[in-house]
Design a protein around this motif. Structure first.
Motif, mmCIF file in Angstrom:
data_model
loop_
_atom_site.group_PDB
_atom_site.id
_atom_site.type_symbol
_atom_site.label_atom_id
_atom_site.label_comp_id
_atom_site.label_asym_id
_atom_site.label_seq_id
_atom_site.Cartn_x
_atom_site.Cartn_y
_atom_site.Cartn_z
ATOM 1 N N ARG A 21 46.459 31.135 37.936
ATOM 2 C CA ARG A 21 45.483 31.393 38.684
ATOM 3 C C ARG A 21 44.216 31.606 37.869
ATOM 4 O O ARG A 21 44.258 31.933 36.774
ATOM 5 C CB ARG A 21 45.645 32.810 39.571
ATOM 6 N N ALA A 22 43.162 31.426 38.612
ATOM 7 C CA ALA A 22 41.636 31.222 37.776
ATOM 8 C C ALA A 22 40.864 31.727 38.710
ATOM 9 O O ALA A 22 40.809 31.458 40.064
ATOM 10 C CB ALA A 22 41.445 30.080 37.200
ATOM 11 N N GLN A 23 39.880 32.900 38.336
ATOM 12 C CA GLN A 23 38.920 33.208 39.037
ATOM 13 C C GLN A 23 37.547 33.210 38.014
ATOM 14 O O GLN A 23 37.465 33.478 36.857
ATOM 15 C CB GLN A 23 38.969 34.728 39.453
ATOM 16 N N SER A 24 36.437 33.248 38.777
ATOM 17 C CA SER A 24 34.961 33.458 37.854
ATOM 18 C C SER A 24 34.373 34.231 38.486
ATOM 19 O O SER A 24 34.096 34.390 39.919
ATOM 20 C CB SER A 24 34.373 31.823 38.007
ATOM 21 N N SER A 25 33.456 35.096 37.790
ATOM 22 C CA SER A 25 32.560 36.080 37.878
ATOM 23 C C SER A 25 31.043 35.370 38.552
ATOM 24 O O SER A 25 30.344 35.919 39.177
ATOM 25 C CB SER A 25 32.215 36.867 36.958
ATOM 26 N N GLU A 26 30.942 34.382 38.218
ATOM 27 C CA GLU A 26 29.777 33.430 38.403
ATOM 28 C C GLU A 26 30.043 32.130 38.866
ATOM 29 O O GLU A 26 31.117 31.469 38.574
ATOM 30 C CB GLU A 26 28.641 33.500 37.184
ATOM 31 N N PRO A 27 29.197 31.340 39.318
ATOM 32 C CA PRO A 27 29.316 29.896 39.593
ATOM 33 C C PRO A 27 29.546 29.102 38.435
ATOM 34 O O PRO A 27 28.850 29.436 37.103
ATOM 35 C CB PRO A 27 28.158 29.446 40.380
ATOM 36 N N LEU A 56 30.192 24.184 31.156
ATOM 37 C CA LEU A 56 29.131 24.814 30.208
ATOM 38 C C LEU A 56 29.211 26.118 30.100
ATOM 39 O O LEU A 56 28.893 26.838 29.165
ATOM 40 C CB LEU A 56 27.702 24.406 30.572
ATOM 41 N N ASN A 57 29.790 26.923 31.052
ATOM 42 C CA ASN A 57 29.764 28.437 31.052
ATOM 43 C C ASN A 57 31.143 28.878 31.238
ATOM 44 O O ASN A 57 31.527 29.729 32.002
ATOM 45 C CB ASN A 57 29.008 28.968 31.937
ATOM 46 N N PRO A 58 32.331 28.531 30.447
ATOM 47 C CA PRO A 58 33.707 28.889 30.518
ATOM 48 C C PRO A 58 34.065 30.396 30.567
ATOM 49 O O PRO A 58 34.962 30.956 30.918
ATOM 50 C CB PRO A 58 34.572 27.962 29.576
ATOM 51 N N VAL A 68 33.827 42.517 43.951
ATOM 52 C CA VAL A 68 34.147 43.329 42.951
ATOM 53 C C VAL A 68 35.243 42.628 42.059
ATOM 54 O O VAL A 68 36.281 42.331 42.525
ATOM 55 C CB VAL A 68 34.639 44.878 43.003
ATOM 56 N N TYR A 69 34.959 42.217 40.751
ATOM 57 C CA TYR A 69 35.911 41.638 39.806
ATOM 58 C C TYR A 69 36.400 42.539 39.055
ATOM 59 O O TYR A 69 35.619 43.249 38.292
ATOM 60 C CB TYR A 69 35.394 40.430 39.289
ATOM 61 N N GLU A 70 37.621 42.390 38.641
ATOM 62 C CA GLU A 70 38.173 43.361 37.361
ATOM 63 C C GLU A 70 38.691 42.278 36.404
ATOM 64 O O GLU A 70 39.976 41.985 36.332
ATOM 65 C CB GLU A 70 39.506 44.338 38.075
ATOM 66 N N LEU A 71 37.810 41.605 35.533
ATOM 67 C CA LEU A 71 38.106 40.630 34.854
ATOM 68 C C LEU A 71 38.539 41.117 33.264
ATOM 69 O O LEU A 71 38.321 42.195 33.003
ATOM 70 C CB LEU A 71 36.832 39.838 34.524
ATOM 71 N N GLY A 72 39.340 40.325 32.718
ATOM 72 C CA GLY A 72 39.888 40.582 31.616
ATOM 73 C C GLY A 72 38.808 40.604 30.216
ATOM 74 O O GLY A 72 37.625 40.242 30.917
ATOM 75 N N ALA A 73 39.123 40.495 29.068
ATOM 76 C CA ALA A 73 38.031 40.445 27.882
ATOM 77 C C ALA A 73 37.910 39.044 27.907
ATOM 78 O O ALA A 73 38.567 38.143 27.853
ATOM 79 C CB ALA A 73 38.996 40.988 26.664
ATOM 80 N N LEU A 74 36.566 38.870 28.145
ATOM 81 C CA LEU A 74 35.903 37.226 28.174
ATOM 82 C C LEU A 74 35.645 36.840 26.859
ATOM 83 O O LEU A 74 34.960 35.698 27.081
ATOM 84 C CB LEU A 74 35.130 36.967 29.338
#
Length: 373
Positions: free
Chosen positions: A157-163, A142-144, A103-109
């Motif tokens: 830090r950085a994290q990604s919800s998808e590859p 291509l999908n930042p 489960v990711y709690e991402l900010g506004a992307l």
């Protein structure tokens, strides 16, 4: 031509025995309830070899060359898993995986003209992760929008919800990068993740030739090239010099301004036999040394881009890197792969400078551009 012929003599005897015999990897991928996960990515890290699971969660990867590898399983919405293997026999290796939900709690992307902070963070991440070499500058994520950034103080830090989908127009590869973690601090940058490579289609014969030349250049002077030279006791023939740095007090000699070949102050030349020894089998070696070692590649000078990044003026020196075994001795196979991909830490110089933008598939060799090797 001279370097290619030397490398053929260096690696063909060892590589032939490993590559002519192939194993098969197979198994199932399920969730914590035992339900199969279809379309999960199953691949050999840092290679072009991979597959996806079927509706029953099954996968099969045939034609796997003997040696060390990291088998990675990843699916959107689940925590990726991996297993480090030393494939020694031509048989079926069965490995089953059970993935846990993530489960990711991402900010506004949402990227807008007003989202300047996120854009600045993306630029910083790209420089640290992709790199700043000529090849890196032709590499694009291509999908930042799937990346989120955080941190406080000097931590980033950085994290990604998808590859991450990365296109490298400098070397001619598309990477699907499964990033687990990225952390940059004032004194170090580290990340945990695995790429799957796919060759791009060149737009012309000229571009194909350019890619092949750049791939060869990326291989020569790389850590893999160095390991192959050490394994085959052809360090000097391949253009390398090795120096130990005793009494460094935890600070690499490279960071003390002692990096140039010819400046051997407080550095002691050592032989390949002093840092590698026989393993438990004929296809295994153990890389083992204490403290830091400096690796000098005398066949190539530092590039203008590297000097600019280091803010150095004056004459270019031979390409130099500093490494250490932070986890102790590490297992290496005859193809130059370490059983633990993170068993060797790069503390400075060219190995640290060339990042994802200069990364090559593990199976690539200069004399055979065909990825089926």
């Amino acid at each position: 031509m001279r370097r290619t012929l030397l490398l053929l003599l260096l690696t063909v005897p060892a590589g032939t025995a490993l590559s002519q015999i192939a194993a098969t990897l197979s198994g199932t991928v399920t969730d914590t309830t035992g339900a199969p996960i279809s379309n999960a990515n199953v691949f050999i890290a840092t290679s072009t070899v991979g597959t996806t699971t079927d509706d029953a969660g099954r996968y099969t990867i045939p034609g796997v060359g003997l040696g060390t590898l990291r088998l990675v399983v990843s699916s959107v919405g689940y925590q990726s898993q991996h297993e480090d293997l030393f494939v020694r026999e031509a048989r079926v290796y069965t490995r089953d995986f059970q993935l846990h939900e993530k489960v990711y709690e991402l900010g506004a992307l949402t990227v807008t003209a007003d989202n300047r902070r996120w854009k600045r963070q993306l630029e910083r991440f790209t420089e640290l992760f992709i790199g700043e070499s000529p090849n890196a500058r032709q590499t694009k994520i291509l999908n930042p929008e799937v990346i989120d950034f955080s941190g406080r103080g000097g931590e980033f830090r950085a994290q990604s919800s998808e590859p991450l989908i990365i296109e490298n127009r400098g070397l001619g590869y598309k990477l699907t990068y499964f990033l687990n973690e990225f952390v940059s601090e004032p004194t170090s940058t580290r990340w945990d993740g695995e790429p799957l490579f796919e060759p791009l289609e060149p737009s012309s014969a000229e571009e194909s030739a350019q890619w092949n030349a750049r791939r060869d250049s990326a291989f020569y002077g790389s850590f893999r090239h160095f390991l192959l030279a050490v394994i085959n006791d052809q360090v000097e023939e391949q253009g390398y010099r090795i120096y130990s740095s005793p009494g460094s007090g935890g600070t690499p000699a490279l960071q003390r301004g002692q990096a140039g070949f010819g400046n051997t102050s407080n550095r002691f030349p050592i032989k390949a036999s002093e840092i590698i020894r026989a393993g438990s089998g004929p296809d295994e070696r153990i890389l083992d040394f204490q403290g830091f070692i400096d690796i000098v590649y005398v066949n190539e000078l530092e590039t203008a881009a590297f000097l600019a990044l280091q803010r150095r003026t004056g004459r270019a020196r031979y390409q130099t890197s500093t490494i250490r075994l932070d986890k102790g001795a590490t297992v290496v196979d005859l193809k130059g792969d370490t059983l633990d991909p993170y068993g060797v830490t790069f503390y400075g110089g060219y190995f640290a400078y060339e990042r994802v933008g200069d990364q090559m598939p593990r199976e690539y060799r200069p004399w055979i551009a065909d990825s089926s090797y």
